[in-house]
Design a protein around this motif. Structure first.
Motif, short mmCIF file in Angstrom:
data_model
loop_
_atom_site.label_atom_id
_atom_site.label_comp_id
_atom_site.label_asym_id
_atom_site.label_seq_id
_atom_site.Cartn_x
_atom_site.Cartn_y
_atom_site.Cartn_z
N TYR A 88 0.86 -1.18 0.00
CA TYR A 88 0.00 0.00 0.00
C TYR A 88 0.89 1.23 0.00
N GLY A 89 0.30 2.35 -0.38
CA GLY A 89 1.13 3.54 -0.55
C GLY A 89 0.57 4.73 0.19
N CYS A 90 1.10 5.91 -0.16
CA CYS A 90 0.66 7.14 0.51
C CYS A 90 -0.72 7.55 0.02
N GLY A 91 -1.10 7.06 -1.19
CA GLY A 91 -2.40 7.40 -1.74
C GLY A 91 -2.44 8.75 -2.44
N ARG A 92 -1.32 9.49 -2.45
CA ARG A 92 -1.33 10.85 -2.99
C ARG A 92 -0.29 11.09 -4.09
N CYS A 93 0.78 10.29 -4.14
CA CYS A 93 1.83 10.56 -5.14
C CYS A 93 1.33 10.12 -6.53
N ARG A 94 2.08 10.47 -7.56
CA ARG A 94 1.60 10.18 -8.93
C ARG A 94 1.45 8.68 -9.16
N ALA A 95 2.39 7.88 -8.63
CA ALA A 95 2.29 6.42 -8.81
C ALA A 95 1.03 5.89 -8.13
N CYS A 96 0.77 6.34 -6.91
CA CYS A 96 -0.43 5.89 -6.20
C CYS A 96 -1.69 6.28 -6.95
N LEU A 97 -1.71 7.50 -7.49
CA LEU A 97 -2.91 7.95 -8.19
C LEU A 97 -3.17 7.13 -9.45
N LEU A 103 4.89 1.30 -6.63
CA LEU A 103 5.92 2.27 -7.03
C LEU A 103 5.80 3.58 -6.24
N CYS A 104 5.03 3.56 -5.17
CA CYS A 104 4.83 4.76 -4.34
C CYS A 104 6.17 5.33 -3.89
N GLU A 105 6.22 6.67 -3.74
CA GLU A 105 7.44 7.33 -3.26
C GLU A 105 7.81 6.85 -1.86
N THR A 106 6.81 6.51 -1.07
CA THR A 106 7.05 6.00 0.28
C THR A 106 6.28 4.69 0.44
#
Ligand SMILES: [Zn+2]
Ligand SMILES: [Zn+2]
Length: 336
Positions: A88-97, A103-106
């Motif tokens: 799971y990711g931050c939900g906000r970075c370009r990869a998450c979107l 591939l999330c930044e975090t």
């Protein structure tokens, strides 16, 4: 509860931990099965970057479980059997979107950055629950087979990058569990020929039983002009050979990463240029791929259960890790 904690290289220790409880938006699951992955072997050896410190974190990211506690109004029932998509990711970075949470930044993942499934219970964070990572298991499937939806999802991401179609010739390097999943997925996509390069004779036989149409100890015995080549072995020479074996317009997937200190490889890029090859890399998986992989297992299109060679109680985790690391078994599952 009993849990397997990382206390340093070659020191996964069985410990008694307080049973977790669900805060607002969180879910606690009882682990039914958690399979051992190559990633877990790297964690155990102390070479995984997320386990740089002897943190006491609990690994295990291939999890089939039952929901036992919910924190408030969450969209899953108590008693529900689930597969836990780990990433799971931050939900906000370009990869998450885009939906590429892998591939999330975090990037965050159960069993990697958070406590995982080599324990009796796992506390699943609110963000993971909200992002829809608890996938319902709609029939009475064997939890150990359900857990294999994680590696199958990773293979599915790599296989899709190769755009395999009807009549294709596919070459797969490596006949470990991931290589075998690539064989099955290529056949499902309509490949006419799926050839496997694997030095271990026993694993070649497993690949043939799993749907490969041919197998060789060395890739030099395979003829070239493949439509797709998947490198599911962490071997630089295989990456070089993949570019040679791919035919005009061929697609190549570097599925396996190389050891961190040996990842620079000399490749003949003229092969990419003159054959118009598409060279891809994939890593981990998204919820969408996990959902599709889970369906393939639940409806029997991929016989994941046939890759399970051994099952152990959590008390015998050391034995389970020894067997998984020996190369003598495909999938080893812990049933806490
Ligand atoms: Zn895995
Ligand atoms: Zn993100």
């Amino acid at each position: 509860m009993r849990a397997l904690a990382y206390r340093g290289p070659h020191a996964l220790e069985l410990e008694e931990r307080p049973q977790p409880h669900a805060g607002e938006g969180e879910v606690v699951v009882r682990v039914d099965a958690c399979s051992i992955c190559g990633t877990d072997l790297r964690i155990a050896a102390g070479t995984h970057r997320a386990y740089a410190e002897p943190s006491g974190r609990i690994p295990g990211h291939e999890i089939a479980a039952t929901v036992v506690e919910r924190g408030g109004a969450v969209a899953v029932d108590e008693g529900a059997r689930v597969f836990v998509a780990p990433n799971y990711g931050c939900g906000r970075c370009r990869a998450c979107l885009r939906g590429d949470v892998n591939l999330c930044e975090t990037p965050r993942a159960v069993g990697i950055t958070e406590d995982g499934g080599f324990a009796e219970y796992v506390l699943l964070p609110r963000e993971l629950v909200e992002q829809g990572n608890l996938l319902p298991v709609r029939n009475g499937a064997d939890p150990a087979a359900v857990a294999l939806a994680e590696p199958l999802a990773c293979a599915l991401r790599g296989s899709r990058a190769c755009r395999i179609g009807a009549g294709d010739v596919v070459i797969v390097f490596g006949a470990g569990p991931i290589g075998l999943f690539h064989v099955a997925l290529a056949r499902l996509a309509g490949a006419a020929e799926v050839l496997v390069a694997e030095p271990n004779a026993e694993r070649r036989a497993r690949a043939l039983a799993f749907g490969a149409t041919g197998a060789a100890a060395d890739a030099s015995e395979l003829h070239g002009a493949a439509d797709a080549v998947v490198v599911a072995a962490p071997v630089a020479a295989a990456q070089r050979q993949a570019l040679e074996l791919a035919g005009p317009g061929g697609r190549v997937n570097f599925f396996a990463g190389l050891p961190r200190d040996r990842s620079r490889v000399e490749l003949d890029t003229n092969l990419v240029h003159y054959k118009e090859l598409v060279v891809t890399g994939t890593t981990a998986s998204t919820n969408a791929e996990c959902r599709d992989a889970l369906e393939l297992i639940l409806d029997g299109r991929v016989d994941a259960a046939s890759l399970i060679d051994a099952r152990f109680d959590l008390d015998a985790a050391a034995e389970a890790f020894d067997l998984a690391g020996s190369g003598r078994a495909l999938k080893v599952v812990i049933e806490p």
